[in-house]
Design a protein around this motif. Structure first.
Motif, PDB file in Angstrom:
ATOM      1  N   ALA A 180       0.830  -1.210   0.000  1.00 20.63           N
ATOM      2  CA  ALA A 180       0.000   0.000   0.000  1.00 20.63           C
ATOM      3  C   ALA A 180       0.861   1.256   0.000  1.00 20.63           C
ATOM      4  O   ALA A 180       0.520   2.267  -0.631  1.00 20.63           O
ATOM      5  N   PHE A 181       2.006   1.197   0.691  1.00 20.56           N
ATOM      6  CA  PHE A 181       2.916   2.347   0.723  1.00 20.56           C
ATOM      7  C   PHE A 181       3.771   2.404  -0.544  1.00 20.56           C
ATOM      8  O   PHE A 181       4.025   3.490  -1.081  1.00 20.56           O
ATOM      9  N   VAL A 182       4.225   1.219  -1.009  1.00 20.99           N
ATOM     10  CA  VAL A 182       5.041   1.184  -2.226  1.00 20.99           C
ATOM     11  C   VAL A 182       4.244   1.715  -3.410  1.00 20.99           C
ATOM     12  O   VAL A 182       4.766   2.407  -4.287  1.00 20.99           O
ATOM     13  N   GLY A 183       2.949   1.421  -3.445  1.00 21.90           N
ATOM     14  CA  GLY A 183       2.092   1.865  -4.540  1.00 21.90           C
ATOM     15  C   GLY A 183       1.951   3.371  -4.629  1.00 21.90           C
ATOM     16  O   GLY A 183       1.530   3.894  -5.665  1.00 21.90           O
ATOM     17  N   GLN A 184       2.305   4.090  -3.558  1.00 20.97           N
ATOM     18  CA  GLN A 184       2.207   5.556  -3.560  1.00 20.97           C
ATOM     19  C   GLN A 184       3.478   6.226  -4.053  1.00 20.97           C
ATOM     20  O   GLN A 184       3.535   7.451  -4.172  1.00 20.97           O
ATOM     21  N   GLN A 185       4.532   5.424  -4.326  1.00 22.04           N
ATOM     22  CA  GLN A 185       5.803   6.003  -4.750  1.00 22.04           C
ATOM     23  C   GLN A 185       5.717   6.588  -6.162  1.00 22.04           C
ATOM     24  O   GLN A 185       5.064   6.014  -7.038  1.00 22.04           O
ATOM     25  N   ASP A 186       6.393   7.699  -6.354  1.00 20.46           N
ATOM     26  CA  ASP A 186       6.479   8.303  -7.685  1.00 20.46           C
ATOM     27  C   ASP A 186       7.597   7.663  -8.505  1.00 20.46           C
ATOM     28  O   ASP A 186       7.585   7.700  -9.729  1.00 20.46           O
ATOM     29  N   SER A 187       8.592   7.097  -7.799  1.00 22.38           N
ATOM     30  CA  SER A 187       9.715   6.424  -8.459  1.00 22.38           C
ATOM     31  C   SER A 187      10.240   5.345  -7.528  1.00 22.38           C
ATOM     32  O   SER A 187       9.854   5.277  -6.353  1.00 22.38           O
ATOM     33  N   SER A 188      11.131   4.482  -8.034  1.00 27.30           N
ATOM     34  CA  SER A 188      11.654   3.379  -7.225  1.00 27.30           C
ATOM     35  C   SER A 188      12.482   3.863  -6.042  1.00 27.30           C
ATOM     36  O   SER A 188      12.634   3.157  -5.044  1.00 27.30           O
ATOM     37  N   THR A 189      13.025   5.080  -6.116  1.00 22.96           N
ATOM     38  CA  THR A 189      13.840   5.617  -5.023  1.00 22.96           C
ATOM     39  C   THR A 189      13.055   6.509  -4.066  1.00 22.96           C
ATOM     40  O   THR A 189      13.611   7.040  -3.113  1.00 22.96           O
ATOM     41  N   ASP A 190      11.782   6.688  -4.324  1.00 23.29           N
ATOM     42  CA  ASP A 190      10.927   7.505  -3.453  1.00 23.29           C
ATOM     43  C   ASP A 190      10.849   6.858  -2.065  1.00 23.29           C
ATOM     44  O   ASP A 190      10.518   5.675  -1.954  1.00 23.29           O
ATOM     45  N   PRO A 191      11.152   7.604  -0.973  1.00 24.62           N
ATOM     46  CA  PRO A 191      11.187   7.010   0.374  1.00 24.62           C
ATOM     47  C   PRO A 191       9.827   6.839   1.042  1.00 24.62           C
ATOM     48  O   PRO A 191       9.765   6.519   2.236  1.00 24.62           O
ATOM     49  N   ILE A 192       8.733   7.032   0.307  1.00 26.73           N
ATOM     50  CA  ILE A 192       7.406   6.922   0.926  1.00 26.73           C
ATOM     51  C   ILE A 192       7.196   5.545   1.567  1.00 26.73           C
ATOM     52  O   ILE A 192       6.525   5.428   2.596  1.00 26.73           O
ATOM     53  N   TRP A 193       7.793   4.481   0.995  1.00 28.32           N
ATOM     54  CA  TRP A 193       7.597   3.129   1.531  1.00 28.32           C
ATOM     55  C   TRP A 193       8.074   3.017   2.978  1.00 28.32           C
ATOM     56  O   TRP A 193       7.564   2.192   3.755  1.00 28.32           O
ATOM     57  N   LEU A 194       9.013   3.879   3.377  1.00 24.67           N
ATOM     58  CA  LEU A 194       9.540   3.841   4.749  1.00 24.67           C
ATOM     59  C   LEU A 194       8.546   4.369   5.781  1.00 24.67           C
ATOM     60  O   LEU A 194       8.726   4.161   6.981  1.00 24.67           O
ATOM     61  N   ASP A 195       7.499   5.057   5.320  1.00 26.01           N
ATOM     62  CA  ASP A 195       6.497   5.579   6.253  1.00 26.01           C
ATOM     63  C   ASP A 195       5.764   4.475   7.001  1.00 26.01           C
ATOM     64  O   ASP A 195       5.175   4.718   8.066  1.00 26.01           O
ATOM     65  N   VAL A 196       5.803   3.245   6.490  1.00 27.66           N
ATOM     66  CA  VAL A 196       5.155   2.125   7.179  1.00 27.66           C
ATOM     67  C   VAL A 196       5.755   1.922   8.570  1.00 27.66           C
ATOM     68  O   VAL A 196       5.073   1.459   9.493  1.00 27.66           O
ATOM     69  N   TYR A 197       7.025   2.306   8.744  1.00 26.18           N
ATOM     70  CA  TYR A 197       7.699   2.088  10.027  1.00 26.18           C
ATOM     71  C   TYR A 197       7.215   3.042  11.117  1.00 26.18           C
ATOM     72  O   TYR A 197       7.324   2.737  12.302  1.00 26.18           O
ATOM     73  N   TRP A 198       6.665   4.196  10.723  1.00 27.49           N
ATOM     74  CA  TRP A 198       6.057   5.077  11.729  1.00 27.49           C
ATOM     75  C   TRP A 198       4.855   4.372  12.366  1.00 27.49           C
ATOM     76  O   TRP A 198       4.641   4.455  13.582  1.00 27.49           O
ATOM     77  N   TRP A 199       4.074   3.688  11.555  1.00 27.50           N
ATOM     78  CA  TRP A 199       2.897   2.974  12.059  1.00 27.50           C
ATOM     79  C   TRP A 199       3.295   1.778  12.922  1.00 27.50           C
ATOM     80  O   TRP A 199       2.645   1.479  13.930  1.00 27.50           O
ATOM     81  N   LEU A 200       4.382   1.111  12.535  1.00 26.23           N
ATOM     82  CA  LEU A 200       4.854  -0.006  13.350  1.00 26.23           C
ATOM     83  C   LEU A 200       5.386   0.480  14.693  1.00 26.23           C
ATOM     84  O   LEU A 200       5.181  -0.169  15.731  1.00 26.23           O
ATOM     85  N   ALA A 201       6.050   1.631  14.694  1.00 26.75           N
ATOM     86  CA  ALA A 201       6.525   2.206  15.957  1.00 26.75           C
ATOM     87  C   ALA A 201       5.350   2.558  16.861  1.00 26.75           C
ATOM     88  O   ALA A 201       5.403   2.344  18.090  1.00 26.75           O
ATOM     89  N   LEU A 202       4.287   3.091  16.276  1.00 19.34           N
ATOM     90  CA  LEU A 202       3.087   3.417  17.052  1.00 19.34           C
ATOM     91  C   LEU A 202       2.467   2.145  17.633  1.00 19.34           C
ATOM     92  O   LEU A 202       2.041   2.132  18.801  1.00 19.34           O
ATOM     93  N   ALA A 203       2.422   1.065  16.847  1.00 17.86           N
ATOM     94  CA  ALA A 203       1.883  -0.208  17.336  1.00 17.86           C
ATOM     95  C   ALA A 203       2.711  -0.725  18.506  1.00 17.86           C
ATOM     96  O   ALA A 203       2.160  -1.260  19.496  1.00 17.86           O
ATOM     97  N   CYS A 204       4.031  -0.571  18.425  1.00 14.37           N
ATOM     98  CA  CYS A 204       4.905  -0.973  19.543  1.00 14.37           C
ATOM     99  C   CYS A 204       4.584  -0.168  20.799  1.00 14.37           C
ATOM    100  O   CYS A 204       4.508  -0.724  21.904  1.00 14.37           O
ATOM    101  N   ALA A 205       4.387   1.141  20.632  1.00 13.36           N
ATOM    102  CA  ALA A 205       4.104   2.013  21.782  1.00 13.36           C
ATOM    103  C   ALA A 205       2.786   1.633  22.450  1.00 13.36           C
ATOM    104  O   ALA A 205       2.686   1.591  23.692  1.00 13.36           O
ATOM    105  N   VAL A 206       1.764   1.330  21.651  1.00 12.35           N
ATOM    106  CA  VAL A 206       0.466   0.921  22.199  1.00 12.35           C
ATOM    107  C   VAL A 206       0.605  -0.378  22.980  1.00 12.35           C
ATOM    108  O   VAL A 206       0.049  -0.537  24.079  1.00 12.35           O
TER     109      VAL A 206
END
Length: 413
Positions: free
Chosen positions: A152-178
């Motif tokens: 879902a995050f990779v599909g939002q990238q404008d190019s293969s080097t777009d770092p948007i895919w790394l945003d998934v880790y913010w959600w995982l960090a939040l899940a850890c905190a909860v």
């Protein structure tokens, strides 16, 4: 004791680690496409996770009861949360390695704590088995969810080097905190866990003198070597050999996890009617047959005309069915060795299982990656036939040793 709250916290812990542990295959592909890493460099990634699991599990065998299971889970989640926050900030291949070290250390603490806590929360074998299977089932949900969450995050990238895919880790960090917060407000009596810690550590070495345990550890090593080699490199195989896009490659790799989940559920029914060793022999022969029949199809694959599942070649759907036949092997051999040993030795045996499984995993991933880089993906997967043949021999030896062990148990008693 907050039993329900504690069980929920364990489930969330396992789902988080399921997603991160099974992210190595997609991390390998994303590290190549987005971070500029080579295939040779990414072949080492599983080692950062698995070797850390082995070392921490070995050390934690005696320390964990003293620290406390609940606190150990919180510590593991804290390590992972910090690494997840650092991933999008660093946006670099070296951070992927550090993150996997944190995941390995956290999972070793979490798995041993969860397994031990289940015993504190249940009374009787049936209740223990029921809760264990439920939590392991939730683990599979995390495995299945990861490719789709990342896609879902990779599909939002404008190019293969777009770092948007790394945003998934913010959600995982939040899940850890909860989950950490949930553990902070959960309480459990761990008094029974503080006895026998030193004996449990010493028993690791005593177990290694048993022929049954030696044959089992070889079997477990070979199985995880096969599974990790295929599971980790399947997204790259889809992308580089079958010419599928990054998103489709990641999504189709989830079929392997789905097949494994179905296979384990089905094996529970089959084992009521068929001896475990015959089921494993049939599964191993089926695995080898599938490899020999399907991989030649990959040589004929051309890049699909359009993006998406419906335009992917048949091999992309058939090859992950290996999971159906691989699925029963690991739980079956674990059950054989644990049921043959007294319950007092299960903690030490679990430590050995974690250590040797981790070593097998990193070996399988490394060998597959190196062969993939030098000789291609088809050759890399063809070589899985060698450990399959060795595991077939090991199954016969394990059956023989389990029979001998059972026959000698009354005299030993």
């Amino acid at each position: 004791m907050n039993r329900t709250r504690m069980i929920l916290a364990m489930i969330l812990t396992y789902v988080i680690f399921a997603m991160l542990l099974n992210s190595v295959g997609t991390l390998i592909l994303m590290s190549q496409n987005a971070l500029g890493a080579s295939i040779e460099a990414t072949s080492f990634l599983d080692g950062f996770k698995d070797l850390t699991i082995a070392v921490v599990a070995f050390v934690a065998t005696s320390l964990l009861p003293r620290i406390g299971y609940r606190k150990s889970m919180m510590l593991g989640l804290t390590l992972v949360a910090a690494a997840c926050v650092a991933m999008p900030l660093a946006n670099a291949f070296w951070m992927v390695k550090i993150m996997l070290v944190a995941v390995g250390a956290g999972f070793a603490l979490a798995k041993m704590s969860v397994y031990s806590t289940i015993g504190l929360l249940t009374e009787g074998n049936k209740a223990h088995a029921s809760l264990m299977n439920f939590i392991e089932g939730c683990f599979m949900l995390g495995v299945l969810a990861w490719p789709w969450v990342l896609a879902a995050f990779v599909g939002q990238q404008d190019s293969s080097t777009d770092p948007i895919w790394l945003d998934v880790y913010w959600w995982l960090a939040l899940a850890c905190a909860v989950t950490i917060a949930l553990l902070m407000f959960s309480h459990i009596d761990e008094g029974a866990a503080h006895t026998g810690a030193a004996q449990s550590f010493a028993d690791l070495f005593r177990l290694l003198a048993l022929p049954l345990v030696i044959v089992f550890l070889v079997s477990a090593f070979l199985y995880v070597l096969i599974e990790q080699g295929i599971n980790t490199w399947l997204p790259t195989f889809n992308n580089k050999v079958l010419h599928l896009s990054t998103v489709t490659s990641v999504q189709l790799a989830s079929l392997f996890a789905a097949s494994t989940a179905i296979g384990r559920l089905g094996a529970g029914l089959v084992l009521r009617f068929l001896p475990w060793h015959w089921l494993l022999i049939i599964c191993l022969l089926a695995m080898a047959t599938l490899v020999l029949l399907v991989l030649p199809m990959a040589a004929q694959v051309q890049p699909p005309a359009q993006e998406g599942w419906w335009h992917a070649p048949a091999v992309a759907f058939i090859f992950p069915l290996l999971g159906l036949f691989m699925a029963p092997i690991y739980p079956a051999i674990n059950s054989v060795v644990l049921s043959a040993l007294p319950k007092a030795r299960h903690a030490a045996m679990t430590g050995l299982i974690v250590v040797f499984s981790a070593l097998g995993g990193t070996t399988g991933s490394f060998i597959t990656g190196q062969v993939f880089a030098r000789l291609g993906g088809q050759t890399a997967f063809y070589l899985s036939l060698i450990p399959m043949a060795l595991l077939l021999i090991a199954v016969f030896l394990l059956k023989r040793q389990s029979t001998l062990h059972a026959a000698s148990a009354p005299q030993a008693a």
